[in-house]
Motif scaffolding. Structure first.
Motif, short mmCIF file in Angstrom:
data_model
loop_
_atom_site.label_atom_id
_atom_site.label_comp_id
_atom_site.label_asym_id
_atom_site.label_seq_id
_atom_site.Cartn_x
_atom_site.Cartn_y
_atom_site.Cartn_z
N MET B 1 0.85 -1.20 0.00
CA MET B 1 0.00 0.00 0.00
C MET B 1 0.89 1.26 0.00
SD MET B 1 -2.24 1.49 2.96
CE MET B 1 -2.60 -0.16 3.59
N LYS B 2 0.37 2.32 -0.63
CA LYS B 2 1.11 3.57 -0.71
C LYS B 2 0.66 4.50 0.39
CE LYS B 2 4.05 5.18 -3.86
NZ LYS B 2 5.13 4.36 -4.41
N ARG B 3 1.58 4.94 1.19
CA ARG B 3 1.19 5.78 2.32
C ARG B 3 1.51 7.25 2.07
NH1 ARG B 3 3.20 2.00 7.33
NH2 ARG B 3 1.80 0.30 6.86
N ASN B 4 0.74 8.10 2.69
CA ASN B 4 0.98 9.54 2.55
C ASN B 4 1.78 10.06 3.73
OD1 ASN B 4 -0.45 9.63 0.20
ND2 ASN B 4 -2.39 10.02 1.24
N THR B 5 2.92 10.56 3.45
CA THR B 5 3.74 11.11 4.52
C THR B 5 4.00 12.57 4.24
OG1 THR B 5 5.79 10.59 3.37
CG2 THR B 5 4.90 8.89 4.80
N TRP B 6 4.29 13.30 5.29
CA TRP B 6 4.53 14.73 5.11
C TRP B 6 5.76 14.94 4.25
CZ3 TRP B 6 9.21 16.61 6.56
CH2 TRP B 6 9.95 15.89 7.50
N GLN B 7 6.68 13.96 4.28
CA GLN B 7 7.89 14.10 3.48
C GLN B 7 7.56 14.12 1.99
OE1 GLN B 7 7.69 12.01 6.10
NE2 GLN B 7 9.64 11.84 7.17
N ARG B 8 6.73 13.17 1.60
CA ARG B 8 6.38 13.10 0.19
C ARG B 8 5.64 14.37 -0.24
NH1 ARG B 8 6.73 7.51 -1.70
NH2 ARG B 8 5.94 6.65 0.24
N GLU B 9 4.74 14.82 0.65
CA GLU B 9 4.02 16.05 0.38
C GLU B 9 4.99 17.21 0.20
OE1 GLU B 9 1.20 17.57 -0.73
OE2 GLU B 9 0.93 15.41 -0.80
N ALA B 10 5.97 17.26 1.10
CA ALA B 10 6.93 18.35 1.08
C ALA B 10 7.70 18.38 -0.24
CB ALA B 10 7.90 18.22 2.25
N VAL B 11 8.08 17.21 -0.70
CA VAL B 11 8.82 17.14 -1.95
C VAL B 11 7.93 17.61 -3.10
CG1 VAL B 11 9.84 15.59 -3.65
CG2 VAL B 11 10.43 15.35 -1.25
N ARG B 12 6.71 17.14 -3.10
CA ARG B 12 5.80 17.52 -4.17
C ARG B 12 5.60 19.04 -4.19
NH1 ARG B 12 1.41 14.00 -5.67
NH2 ARG B 12 1.59 13.18 -3.58
N GLU B 13 5.40 19.61 -2.99
CA GLU B 13 5.18 21.05 -2.92
C GLU B 13 6.41 21.85 -3.33
OE1 GLU B 13 3.62 22.33 0.83
OE2 GLU B 13 1.91 20.94 0.67
N ALA B 14 7.54 21.39 -2.85
CA ALA B 14 8.77 22.10 -3.19
C ALA B 14 9.00 22.07 -4.70
CB ALA B 14 9.96 21.48 -2.47
N LEU B 15 8.64 20.95 -5.30
CA LEU B 15 8.81 20.82 -6.73
C LEU B 15 7.84 21.74 -7.46
CD1 LEU B 15 10.61 19.23 -8.63
CD2 LEU B 15 8.80 17.55 -8.85
N ASP B 16 6.61 21.79 -6.97
CA ASP B 16 5.61 22.67 -7.57
C ASP B 16 6.05 24.11 -7.51
OD1 ASP B 16 3.87 20.74 -8.36
OD2 ASP B 16 2.56 20.88 -6.61
N ALA B 17 6.69 24.46 -6.39
CA ALA B 17 7.08 25.85 -6.17
C ALA B 17 8.32 26.23 -6.98
CB ALA B 17 7.34 26.08 -4.69
N THR B 18 8.88 25.27 -7.66
CA THR B 18 10.12 25.55 -8.38
C THR B 18 9.87 25.83 -9.85
OG1 THR B 18 11.30 24.06 -6.90
CG2 THR B 18 12.38 24.62 -8.97
N GLU B 19 10.52 26.88 -10.31
CA GLU B 19 10.45 27.22 -11.73
C GLU B 19 11.42 26.33 -12.49
OE1 GLU B 19 8.98 29.60 -13.88
OE2 GLU B 19 7.49 29.61 -12.27
N GLY B 20 10.96 25.65 -13.45
CA GLY B 20 11.87 24.87 -14.27
C GLY B 20 12.40 23.63 -13.57
N PHE B 21 13.53 23.18 -14.03
CA PHE B 21 14.09 21.94 -13.52
C PHE B 21 14.99 22.17 -12.32
CE2 PHE B 21 12.78 20.81 -17.73
CZ PHE B 21 12.35 19.50 -17.59
N ILE B 22 15.06 21.16 -11.47
CA ILE B 22 15.91 21.25 -10.30
C ILE B 22 16.47 19.87 -10.01
CG2 ILE B 22 14.02 20.81 -8.67
CD1 ILE B 22 15.37 22.82 -6.76
#
Lengths: 132, 132
Positions: B1-22
């Motif tokens: 099963m796939k669990r939701n952790t704040w870490q995964r959320e954090a990565v997703r958000e940080a990526l969303d907040a980034t312009e272009g590639f990182i």
DNA sequence: ACTGGTTTTGACAATCATTATCAATAAGCG
DNA sequence: CGCTTATTGATAATGATTGTCAAAACCAGT
């Protein structure tokens, strides 16, 4: 001054003799297999030089290796590569050819070269993977 | 099963907040800078998952790093890269998409991923090169 | 809310391609 | 042939990414 050494020649020839892309490591192995005592660092340097001078094309494989290919404007074609066993099938790609040129031009790019290679699992490996 | 952790959320958000590639490393640094004690290995895993699930795009920088970007358009696309200055333009590639799948299938390949990148000289560099 | 079963995390070691180091070698010029 | 200097190559260093595994966190069921 740029000197001509048999090592550089050997790398150029080995690259010419190779179908499609090859990694620096693999090229080094190939050379050793044919008896050449060339050093790994030298292969890297030679490939880098060839890429810089435009005699070779380079791209990054999906797993981060640098792959090189002798730059031949004639007889251009593409590859279908098995991610698992390395089987390589040559494919014609006229459609893609035209598409690449069109897209490049649309964005003001010139001298478009393109890297179109398809990685996947061949029939065999698909079966093996399914049986896991 | 796939669990939701704040870490995964954090990565997703940080990526969303980034312009272009990182890069994974850079994203890890960014997260740390904002106080997140997330581990480096976790960032790599999260990015890998996002890329696998199609929520993020990944490509290799010229020096071999893996770069990631939040995938705005659902779907896959390709890049037009300036050989000289590194400028990268995104291009849609439905045609190529279909072509790649067709070709792979014709040869019994499955799980076709493809590397379709067009290298060339952008307008700027074309001018510079002409003036050399 | 508490517990159990599992997934996920994260510090660190391991890996792997590539690059730097630097003494020894060899290319090209005169 | 001898000199100057680019090149080589064994190995160390680098740097990104992945593997390891005990501890912590998540989620479902009670």
């Amino acid at each position: 001054m740029k000197r001509n050494t048999w090592q550089r020649e050997a790398v150029r020839e080995a690259l010419d003799a190779t179908e499609g892309f090859i990694s620096a490591q693999a090229l080094h192995s190939t050379l050793h297999a044919t008896g050449s005592p060339i050093g790994l660092a030298t292969v890297y340097r030679a490939l880098g030089d060839l890429a810089t001078s435009g005699e070779a094309d380079s791209l990054q494989s999906p797993d981060g290796e640098s792959l090189y290919r002798a730059c031949t404007t004639t007889g251009h074609h593409h590859h279908l590569i098995c991610r698992n066993c390395g089987l390589t099938v040559e494919i014609a790609a006229d459609e893609v050819e035209a598409w690449a040129k069109r897209v490049a031009a649309r964005h003001g790019f010139t001298q478009a070269a393109h890297v179109v290679d398809v990685f996947g699992l061949c029939e065999n490996c698909t079966r093996l993977a399914a049986g896991e």
